[in-house]
Write an enzyme that holds these catalytic residues in place. Sequence first.
Site, mmCIF file in Angstrom:
data_model
loop_
_atom_site.group_PDB
_atom_site.id
_atom_site.type_symbol
_atom_site.label_atom_id
_atom_site.label_comp_id
_atom_site.label_asym_id
_atom_site.label_seq_id
_atom_site.Cartn_x
_atom_site.Cartn_y
_atom_site.Cartn_z
ATOM 1 N N HIS A 122 0.876 -1.172 0.000
ATOM 2 C CA HIS A 122 0.000 0.000 0.000
ATOM 3 C C HIS A 122 0.920 1.231 0.000
ATOM 4 C CE1 HIS A 122 -2.717 2.997 1.830
ATOM 5 N NE2 HIS A 122 -3.727 2.216 1.513
ATOM 6 N N ASP A 198 3.549 -4.333 8.025
ATOM 7 C CA ASP A 198 2.334 -3.534 7.870
ATOM 8 C C ASP A 198 1.169 -4.511 8.045
ATOM 9 O OD1 ASP A 198 0.029 -2.383 6.948
ATOM 10 O OD2 ASP A 198 0.871 -1.619 5.082
ATOM 11 N N GLN A 201 -4.043 -5.076 6.925
ATOM 12 C CA GLN A 201 -4.994 -6.090 6.453
ATOM 13 C C GLN A 201 -4.831 -7.400 7.229
ATOM 14 O OE1 GLN A 201 -7.414 -5.411 4.402
ATOM 15 N NE2 GLN A 201 -6.650 -3.423 3.755
ATOM 16 N N LYS A 224 -10.067 -0.785 10.504
ATOM 17 C CA LYS A 224 -10.174 -1.973 9.634
ATOM 18 C C LYS A 224 -10.474 -3.208 10.463
ATOM 19 C CE LYS A 224 -6.868 -0.153 6.279
ATOM 20 N NZ LYS A 224 -7.681 0.258 5.123
ATOM 21 N N CYS A 362 -4.743 2.647 -3.722
ATOM 22 C CA CYS A 362 -3.520 3.152 -3.056
ATOM 23 C C CYS A 362 -2.358 2.183 -3.224
ATOM 24 C CB CYS A 362 -3.759 3.405 -1.565
ATOM 25 S SG CYS A 362 -4.940 4.685 -1.264
HETATM 26 N N1 PLP Z 1 -1.483 -0.718 4.613
HETATM 27 C C1 PLP Z 1 -2.404 -1.486 4.042
HETATM 28 C C2 PLP Z 1 -2.019 -2.883 3.601
HETATM 29 C C3 PLP Z 1 -3.693 -1.016 3.858
HETATM 30 O O1 PLP Z 1 -4.611 -1.793 3.265
HETATM 31 C C4 PLP Z 1 -4.009 0.293 4.275
HETATM 32 C C5 PLP Z 1 -5.350 0.862 4.038
HETATM 33 O O2 PLP Z 1 -6.074 0.438 3.178
HETATM 34 C C6 PLP Z 1 -3.023 1.050 4.891
HETATM 35 C C7 PLP Z 1 -1.768 0.515 5.037
HETATM 36 C C8 PLP Z 1 -3.293 2.442 5.379
HETATM 37 O O3 PLP Z 1 -4.152 2.407 6.484
HETATM 38 P P1 PLP Z 1 -4.741 3.746 7.097
HETATM 39 O O4 PLP Z 1 -5.401 4.471 5.970
HETATM 40 O O5 PLP Z 1 -5.696 3.261 8.137
HETATM 41 O O6 PLP Z 1 -3.613 4.507 7.675
#
Ligand code: PLP
Length: 404
Positions: A122, A198, A201, A224, A362
């Site tokens: 992401h 990270d 998910q 999430k 993203c």
């Molecule tokens: N990392 C992953 C794998 C994600 O799917 C997302 C959001 O969709 C993020 C990071 C970013 O999360 P946030 O927008 O809650 O900061």
Amino acid sequence: MMLSKKDLIENFPILNRSIEDKKIIYFDNAATTLTPINVTNAIKDFYDYHNANVHRGAHLLSNEATEMYENARKSIAKFINAKTQEVIFTRGTTESINLFVYSIGKSDWIKGKDVLITTIEHHSNFVPWQQLAKTFDFNVIYYNPENGIFNLDEFISNITEDTKLISITGMSNVTGQVIPIREIINYAHEKDILVHVDGAQFVPHFGIDVKEIDVDFLSFSGHKMLGPMGIGVFYGKKKLLKKLPPFHYGGEMINWVSIENTDFAELPEKFQAGTPNVGGAVGLKAAIDYINEIGMENIKEHSKILTDYAMKRIKALDFITLYNPEDSSSIITFNVDNVHPHDVAQILSDKFGIAVRSGHLCAQPLLTQLGTKSVCRASFYFYNTEEEVDKLIEGLKFIKEWFK
Ligand code: PLP
């Protein structure tokens, strides 16, 4: 314990909403999950009866707010099997990763050395590394898997003598591919390389035991996993966090300030400058209580059954391009041949009450590898059902006819 349709509707009022005469089918869980009423009630209770700033007051409300805030930290620590001082509250995964990159960037741990990431990340786990590499003088090595499918051996072949840190997603938000983080961590630790995961998910779908898997750093978001927006977690091993410099400076994160110098507070306050999102932390605790009640094992099993079912049904359609590998979880990413994904999402919403995401998700480097600029994504959580997947298939067939 999985819930009946009636319980689900009572617990998640949004599921009782309709678009025109169609009950909402919520398949946008990878973006944000729904919020159960125990979470909204917990937040309301905090603001109605206990709202005050934490840690600074001698009065009753401040003490209550502090206790609620720190209890939330304890619950989250227990959920991931961390020490309470290792749980840093942030606004979400994005802020957690920025905190981490700034902090480790300012230290000399990675100065002049390599950080290995992938192009399936992401943007949250991509852009901060890419942009801050120059500021802090480290190199980013990008593992760019063919067709966007992660391969462990290929990934490992990018590790060199100079690799000091790996930052990698636990599960792709585009393909739903589950990454073998245990194997990566084991391999990295043999070579004295630190690993940040990270978990935005991964954590909602699989949970995590940070001690057992031995991850060094972890980021995830509350929204999430049934919690409110604006609250998330950065975890780090205590011995590592103690050595890292702060990210934000200001109130709360100090021990003593003089004109000449500042002595920083102990963990976790060192990384939490300013007034925190106490209501958010309280809400996230309630979300974790809810998840614990449902049971992570049940969530995993439900995800598997539903994803397998959806994959089987969607693969049977000859007008769909599917971007998932076999081992994906809870996410189906696709395009309808010759129809723009935004049109697909709009029609599914208007005619079938189905919420899917469309766009670049993203993750533009990954979409580039997949050979597309835009996709549709249906993503599931434990309240989704096979009947809802059937409706999605009906919707896709309808769209195909519509654009004939
Ligand atoms: N990392 C992953 C794998 C994600 O799917 C997302 C959001 O969709 C993020 C990071 C970013 O999360 P946030 O927008 O809650 O900061």
